[in-house]
Every structure is written in structure tokens, then in C-alpha cells.
Design an enzyme around this catalytic site. Structure first.
Site, mmCIF file in Angstrom:
data_model
loop_
_atom_site.group_PDB
_atom_site.id
_atom_site.type_symbol
_atom_site.label_atom_id
_atom_site.label_comp_id
_atom_site.label_asym_id
_atom_site.label_seq_id
_atom_site.Cartn_x
_atom_site.Cartn_y
_atom_site.Cartn_z
ATOM 1 N N ASP A 116 7.071 -2.604 2.382
ATOM 2 C CA ASP A 116 8.343 -3.163 1.936
ATOM 3 C C ASP A 116 9.424 -2.112 1.730
ATOM 4 O OD1 ASP A 116 7.983 -5.915 1.734
ATOM 5 O OD2 ASP A 116 6.882 -5.720 -0.148
ATOM 6 N N CYS A 117 9.005 -0.886 1.631
ATOM 7 C CA CYS A 117 9.949 0.175 1.275
ATOM 8 C C CYS A 117 10.407 0.993 2.472
ATOM 9 C CB CYS A 117 9.316 1.090 0.237
ATOM 10 S SG CYS A 117 8.881 0.168 -1.225
#
Ligand code: BGC
Ligand code: NOJ
Length: 843
Positions: free
Chosen positions: A505-506
Site C-alpha cells: 500500500d505504501c
């Protein structure tokens, strides 16, 4: 240093010191009513949704740690001394203390001034209430005159609003208290608020649109009560020194606005050796809209249904029975797979704690823990699909429901809402979609469900897209669109476009956020037509191999049953070709010589390559690509895994990437926002470690696979609890990596895909007990120095008694089933109810 020990026979972790490095928590409830409870009775409760139906208040990130809970105070009325039997909130030193966390219950026992107290907290199956079963024993040689006070603080239902909207909330709080059995004189002005039974009712907003209320009941005649927080605590005092407890006398306060609480005061005279049981019930009750008030037309809660539950559970025999039922339920669930290996950490994690944690992730997704506020996130699409891998064998019917709920939020283009709300079961618009790996996890989830259950009917279920009536199509068609979604989004190198992010997600390659406070997940400043993901490529190949297994069988089943197919079904060859094409692309653009690359950024520059100065090698593609079979034949898989060993492995687990990002890179996003060694920036992100364990077992290196397994196994880390800090009985999302000052320190325990994947890695890859579409497969790849192991596995209605014996150092397996030698490693399906005896010789 340890703060307790495992009691495997009881399936409990026993904490023997209250001041653990962090609150060590547990979960109550497994259906609709839930609670979080720490080893010092902190935590809160909610019905179904931790944000929208919060019963009790909790103060996050508070000091002292862990504020808000299910508190009790004991007061010795001869001396005026008082203490908390759970240590918090008074923190008065106890002579004895023990907290036992089990599956769905917690028991806190302590002793001070000769008064022994033991409280068992749990939620009976099928009920929307929790019980605190308190036993007090006078172990003194003389009579004891004690007061027992309970204390909870009500949350005004919507936990987000409750902690922000004070201008309204300080005026809306309402309670009802019944004093008849208490025998207290009522003040005239309180009279309208008072009703029968020694129960405190919390009914904020019940007068308007809420049809639910909470109740807090006690089995004893009360010496007093309080429902207004400041009356109980005294102005400017904390929960550690309530004025009422100090004085030994309740104020009998009725809350009008401000902060409604529930506190009951029970007075007890105990002879030497005498024991007394006191039961408290905190419950949630809904009433039909048109039958809310009793008498009708009044503003008084209709308490009929609540009273039934209260009467039942204020009787100790019913409580004991409900507790036994809960224990049996867990014996049944955990009994689906039990193993005996030479390693005690493996045994207790597989047999008890890892399976339990998988069930908790089923219920909570990533919503409510001591690191997730319960107000932020709904159910993650990819999260829930991966969680399913760990619980499908225990609760297949609920896995089925979960799959159908999730896929009904799928977008028509095959994409997915990144999250959905558990209460409404609708996609969450605030986060939206565009995480390009999401839909592929649905394929893995559904395939795991089919392998476990053989329930092909699920593929014919008509499921909506975007919860829109009229869009229904068979679940199988959803899977096809999931696959097509990737093929429709290929980038300049023919690798899948990453979108907002893939599993990581990052890694936000289209975000370019330079504004403080912007969400890395939802801010997208580029059209996203360049940045590509090697991880999605590997995941796609993996999903292709699942689809290959499903496609022909799906068609065949329809042909056999002479049912019409309502859409064009792609044959298995379609997925074989698509996988081959994608593999070629990976070798052309995703292979760096010694490992798989990670991605291409928006400028078309490679990431996860020797060409980079930071972020040269990432763990995710090494795990996923090898799991998809890439490089297994040409030796590149072993090369990639050796590179993991060389660059990423540490004694505390495998870090996510190296070298860590030393500064914030606008074009990489959140990953570089974390200081080196934490979270996705080179932390040991435990979720991905089992991918490497599985990959190591695929290349036949059982010693490596098990070595990695042990490094992050929380039980095996129990001895270093002062460093690890989190609970030694469950996995944490991350352990600080080698670039961090606190290397080895865990964070974000409980709610993580780590639970499901470690369970899969140890049970299916290392111990090699793997459900397949055609039967149970036994193909272990385990350490050379193990002589063998045994396992009992329930599968498709039959019981498999498995004995694995090592006779050589390799991984070749020959099976004997019920005494007969068998070719291959998949045991054909057995008749329901039968017991199959399997002997596996490993050479
Ligand atoms: C975390 C991720 C998480 C994401 C979405 C980030 O801050 O580091 O692990 O998946 O937020 O909530
Ligand atoms: C936590 C999220 O829940 C999960 O979906 C994601 O894959 C990992 N963080 C990695 O960023």
C-alpha cells in the site's frame, strides 16, 4: 525476559506480571458482539461494527497506557484500602496476579489483603452480551467487610462522533436505572428515570432514531450506583482514585448529558474461607421500531427482551454452561487440524494460537485492535481474501458468505473497492478503487474455498457488481473479470500497471504527494499509465494456475448437469497462454540477474534493481514469483531466494527491502515516509515472510523454510519479550528491521495477513498438508533433522490420521493409505465420516 508462559493443555497464555511491555490483549465474542480485553481488563466492546455501534469508551494512545475498560474495585471497609483486582486502573501492587487469555475468554485472578478475586470475561455463543463472572474469596482468618464496585464508561455509539462532537454529545447522554430491588430512597426528580431491576440502561439517542440500547446488570442487591462519571470519580480525578470508591459510598447519580457511566456497588460480608460469586452482564439490545417504549407513548425503554437475557445469565449455572459451550466450540474449530511435531512452538501455534488469530482476522479484518482504532478502516478486499486462506477450513460456510459479500462489491470492470463496510456490506467510496492487485486475491480466495470444500455451487451463485440490482452474474464470471482486469491494464513493458498501489500500500508510484496530511492511498496525481508492478505480474501467473484448475471443471460440470452457461467461459488454455506470456515479460523486464525486480516508476525507471542505490531488492516479488513457479526450472528461483538470504534476512525475520530509503522520495510515496527499518521502509513486514517460506519449500529447502518460520514465530520469541514487546501468542504485522534503532521490536499485533500466511506456510508448505481440488495432498518439505511428525486433519467430512516418517534427507514422498501403497501425493476423496490412515515415508 518473559512475562508469563504458555499453558498448552488449557490452550491459554498465562501472564504473570501485569506491567507487560504493552497491553497484551485478547478478543471476546465470535459472532456479532465483540470486545477487546487487555491483561489488565482494559478495552472496549461493540456490536458488529467497532465504529458505529460502540458500547463502551476507550481512550487511544493515552497515558497511562490502556485507559478505559471493564473495571472493578475492591475496598476493604475496615481499613478503607482499595485496589483493582486487574491491577489497572489503581495500579496498587497485588500479592498475586495472573491473567489467562484463552479463545474468546479472559480470566484475571489476583489477591490482596487476603481477598482473592477471579473474574472470567466472555461472550456466550449466540448472545449479544458479555459476562463478567467474579468470584471473591476471603482467605483471611477473620471476617471481611468488603465493597465491590464495577465501572464502565459508555460510548455514545458512534465512536468517531463520540470522540469529536462534544458540543452535542455533552447534552444527549441518557440512562435509566431501576432501583426497586436495591431498596434505595429515590429522589423525586429522579423518579421518571427509574425502573425495576438492579440494572443500569444506557439509552442515548434511543428517544430518536436509535432502536438499540445497552444494559449493565448485576446479580446482587446494590448498596448504591452511579451513572454520572464526575460524580463517581470526583472532579479532576482519574479512574485510579474514584472518590466514590475512596469514600466507600456511591452517589446514586443519574446522568443527564455529560458522560454516562455504569457503576454498581455491592457490599459483602465474608466469613473466613467464604466464597461468593457476583455476575455482571453488559449487553446490547435492539427493539422493533414500533415497540420501543413501554408503556407505548412513554419515553421508557421496552425492556422485555433484555430482561430475558438478564434473568438467564444472572444465574451461575447458566453462565457455567455457556462457558463450557464456548470451550467446546473452540475444541471443535481447532480440531480441524492438530499436529505433533518435534517443535513445541510449531505445535502450539498451529494447534491453538495461529488458528485462533486467523479467526480473529476473519471477524475484525483490520478494524479494531490496539493499533487500529475501529473507526478508520472497513474490511479490506485483499485483506479479507487472504485472511480466508487461514480460516476456510474452520468455518467454510462463513467463508462462503464472505466471498459472496465481497464479490458483490466488485466493480463492473473487474476492479475492486479497496474496502467495504461490515455493517452495510457496501464498497467504501472514501477509499475507492484502483489498487490493481485487489481483484486477483479474489481468485486465490475462491480457489482456496473450492479446494477445501469442493462446493462448486458457489461458482453459480448470482452476484451483483457494485451492489447494483440487475447486474447479477455467476461468481465465476467475477473471477474472469478479475483476471481480465490485469490484462486490460498493461504498461510500457507489458507488465501490469500498478495503479494506486499493489499489495504494498505504501509504494505509491502515481501519488507525488507534497502536501502534508494528504492520504497516500487515495491521492493520485498521475494518470497511472506508466508505473508497473512485477508483484502483480507474479500474482497474475499464480492466479492463472488457479484458474487453469477451475476453468475446464467449471465447463465440464455444466455439460454434465446439462445447464446453460450464461456467458463465454475462457478455457484453461487461455490462462496457460496468458501465464506464459506474462512469464516471458517477467524474464524480459522483471528479472535483474540475481533476483526479481520490484516495479517501474512513473518515469519508467526500474525499482528493486542493482541500478538503484536504495531499494535495490524487495522481498515481495521473490516470494510471489517463486510461488507462481517462476524460475523453479531454470534455477532463477534458487538464485532469487539466495539473494533474499544474503540481503534481506536478519535473525528477527526478513526485511521488506534493502537498502532502506534514507529520505522521502516524492515519486515513491509512503514507503519512503517511514524512517528506515520501520513498516514498509525495510521493516520486517511479517506478512511477506511466509511467502519466502513457501518459496523455499517449493525449491525443496525445508531447513531454510523452517528457519525463517521460527525467526518470526511469536512463541519462539517469547524469551525476548522485553525486546519484542507485543504478545508472544500472536503475530504482529511488523518487527523493526536492521536499519532501526529498535531492531527486533514488534508492532501492530493481531490484525495482519501475517496470521493467515504463516498458517498456510507451516501447515500446507512445510508440513505439506494441502487441500486440492481432487483430494488432500501430502507433500511435506520439512527440516532434515526431524524424524517425522503426525497430524489429524478433517477434510471434506473425513478424518485423516497422518503419520510422516523421515527415512532420508530429501523430500520424496511415498504414501500408504489404509495400509495400501499409493502412487502420487494426492489422496483421493474418502467417504464422509470415514477415517483415513495415511503413512508418508519421506526419503
Ligand atoms: C500502512 C500500511 C497500510 C496502509 C493503508 C499505511 O500507513 O503502512 O501498512 O496498509 O496505511 O491503511
Ligand atoms: C496492510 C494492509 O492491510 C495490507 O492490505 C497491505 O498489503 C499491507 N499493509 C502492506 O502495505
Amino acid at each position: 525476559m518473559k512475562f508469563g508462559h504458555f499453558d498448552d493443555a488449557q490452550r491459554e497464555y498465562v501472564i504473570t506480571q501485569p506491567d507487560t511491555p504493552l497491553p497484551w490483549i485478547n478478543y471476546l465474542g465470535c459472532e456479532e458482539y465483540f470486545g477487546l480485553i487487555s491483561n489488565t481488563a482494559g478495552g472496549y466492546s461493540f456490536y458488529k461494527d467497532a465504529r458505529l455501534r460502540r458500547l463502551t469508551r476507550y481512550r487511544y494512545n493515552n497515558s497511562p497506557l490502556d485507559m478505559g475498560g471493564r473495571y472493578l474495585y475492591i475496598r476493604d471497609n475496615n481499613t478503607g484500602k482499595y485496589w483493582s483486582p486487574s491491577w489497572m486502573p489503581t495500579r496498587v501492587k497485588l500479592d498475586e496476579y495472573e491473567c489467562r487469555h484463552g479463545q474468546g475468554y479472559t480470566i484475571i485472578t489476583s489477591k490482596l489483603n487476603g481477598i482473592k478475586s477471579s473474574t472470567r470475561y466472555f461472550v456466550p455463543l449466540g448472545e449479544s452480551l458479555e459476562i463478567w463472572q467474579v468470584t471473591l474469596t476471603n482467605e483471611n482468618g477473620s471476617d471481611a467487610d468488603v465493597s465491590l464496585f464495577s465501572a464502565i464508561e459508555f460510548c455514545l455509539w458512534d465512536a468517531n462522533d463520540d470522540s469529536t462532537n462534544f458540543q452535542r454529545n455533552y447534552s444527549i447522554g441518557q440512562v435509566e436505572v431501576d432501583l426497586e430491588s436495591i431498596g434505595l430512597p429515590m429522589k423525586q426528580e429522579q423518579a421518571p428515570a427509574l425502573h425495576k431491576g438492579s440494572v443500569i440502561y444506557h439509552k442515548t439517542e434511543y428517544r430518536e432514531r436509535r432502536d438499540h440500547f445497552a444494559y449493565f446488570a448485576c446479580s446482587e442487591k446494590l448498596a448504591g450506583f452511579d451513572t454520572q462519571r464526575e460524580s463517581f470519580l470526583g472532579a479532576y480525578r482519574g479512574w485510579d482514585e474514584p472518590a466514590v470508591v475512596e469514600n466507600g459510598e456511591s452517589c446514586n447519580s443519574v446522568a443527564y448529558g455529560w458522560q454516562p457511566i455504569g457503576s454498581q456497588h455491592v457490599k459483602l460480608q465474608l466469613k473466613p474461607g467464604e466464597q461468593k460469586q457476583i455476575i455482571f452482564i453488559l449487553g446490547y439490545q435492539e427493539n422493533p421500531k414500533d415497540d420501543k417504549f413501554d408503556p407505548p407513548g412513554s419515553q421508557i425503554i421496552n425492556k422485555k427482551s433484555a430482561k430475558k437475557a438478564i434473568e438467564k445469565y444472572l444465574q451461575a449455572s447458566n453462565v457455567d454452561k455457556a462457558f463450557d459451550e464456548l470451550r467446546n466450540y473452540w475444541t471443535m474449530l481447532l480440531g480441524k487440524l492438530q499436529v505433533t511435531t518435534p517443535d513445541e512452538h510449531t505445535n502450539r501455534m498451529v494447534n491453538i494460537w495461529n488458528a485462533y488469530q486467523c479467526m480473529v482476522t476473519f471477524n475484525m479484518s483490520r478494524s479494531a485492535s490496539y493499533f487500529e482504532s475501529g473507526i478508520g478502516r472497513g474490511m479490506g478486499f485483499r485483506d479479507s481474501n487472504q485472511d480466508l486462506l487461514g480460516f476456510v477450513h474452520m468455518i467454510p460456510e462463513r467463508a462462503r458468505e464472505r466471498i459472496l459479500d465481497m464479490s458483490a462489491t466488485q466493480l463492473k470492470n473487474g476492479g475492486a473497492f479497496h474496502q467495504y463496510q461490515p455493517l452495510t456490506k457496501r464498497g467504501n467510496n472514501d477509499v475507492g478503487s484502483g489498487f490493481n492487485d485487489d481483484p486477483l486475491w479474489l481468485v486465490l480466495g475462491v480457489s482456496a474455498y473450492l479446494k477445501e470444500t469442493g462446493d462448486w455451487s458457489i461458482l453459480d451463485e448470482l452476484v451483483q457488481y457494485e451492489n447494483e440490482a440487475g447486474t447479477e452474474s455467476p461468481l465465476y464470471e467475477h473471477l474472469q473479470r478479475s483476471m481480465q482486469y490485469t490484462l486490460d491494464r498493461l504498461g510500457p513493458n507489458n507488465l501490469p500497471l500498478i495503479g494506486r498501489a499493489d499489495w504494498n500500500d505504501c509504494l505509491n508510484l502515481n501519488c507525488f504527494s507534497d502536501t502534508p496530511g494528504q492520504s497516500f492511498q487515495t491521492t493520485t496525481n498521475k494518470d497511472g499509465n506508466v508505473a508497473e508492478s512485477v508483484l502483480i505480474a507474479g500474482l497474475f501467473v499464480l492466479a492463472c494456475s488457479e484458474m487453469k484448475g477451475l476453468a475446464d471443471r467449471y465447463v465440464e460440470r455444466h455439460t454434465l448437469n446439462v445447464t446453460q452457461l450464461t456467458f463465454d467461459v475462457q478455457p484453461s488454455t487461455f490462462y496457460a497462454t496468458a501465464a506464459t506470456e506474462m512469464e516471458k515479460t517477467v524474464w524480459a523486464a522483471g528479472w535483474d540477474g540475481d533476483w526479481f525486480r520490484r516495479a517501474y516508476d512513473d518515469f519508467g525507471h526500474v525499482l528493486g534493481s542493482k541500478e538503484n542505490t536504495e531499494g535495490q531488492i524487495f522481498i515481495e516479488p521473490q516470494g510471489i514469483c517463486v510461488m507462481a513457479g517462476l524460475g523453479v526450472e531454470n534455477g532463477n528461483a534458487v538464485k532469487a531466494l539466495d539473494s533474499v538470504g544474503e540481503h534481506l534476512a536478519t535473525p528477527h525475520g526478513i526485511v521488506l527491502q534493502q537498502p532502506a530509503f534514507s529520505q522521502y522520495y516524492l515519486h515513491l510515496g509512503e514507503i519512503s515516509s517511514y524512517p528506515p527499518g520501520y513498516k514498509e521502509n525495510a521493516g520486517i513486514f511479517c506478512h511477506t515472510n511466509p511467502w519466502i517460506m513457501i518459496a523455499e519449500s517449493i525449491v525443496g529447502r525445508g531447513d531454510n523454510a523452517f528457519d525463517y518460520y521460527k525467526r518470526i514465530n511469536p512463541s519462539a520469541r517469547e524469551e525476548i519479550s522485553e525486546l519484542h514487546k507485543c504478545e508472544p501468542y500472536v503475530y504482529a504485522q511488523m518487527i523493526a528491521g536492521k536499519d532501526a534503532a529498535t531492531h527486533g521490536e514488534a508492532k501492530n499485533s493481531w490484525l495482519s495477513g501475517t496470521a493467515a500466511w504463516n498458517y498456510v506456510a507451516i501447515t500446507q508448505a512445510i508440513l505439506g498438508i494441502q487441500p486440492t481440488l481432487d483430494g488432500l495432498q501430502i507433500q511435506p518439505v520439512f527440516p532434515c533433522d526431524w524424524k517425522g511428525f503426525t497430524a489429524t486433519r478433517q477434510f471434506r467430512g473425513a478424518t485423516y490420521e497422518i503419520r510422516v516418517e523421515r527415512q532420508g534427507k530429501g523430500n520424496d514422498v511415498s504414501l500408504e493409505v489404509d495400509g495400501n501403497p499409493m502412487t502420487g501425493s494426492i489422496i483421493p476423496l474418502a467417504t464422509k465420516g470415514s477415517t483415513v490412515r495415511v503413512k508418508a515415508i519421506v526419503m
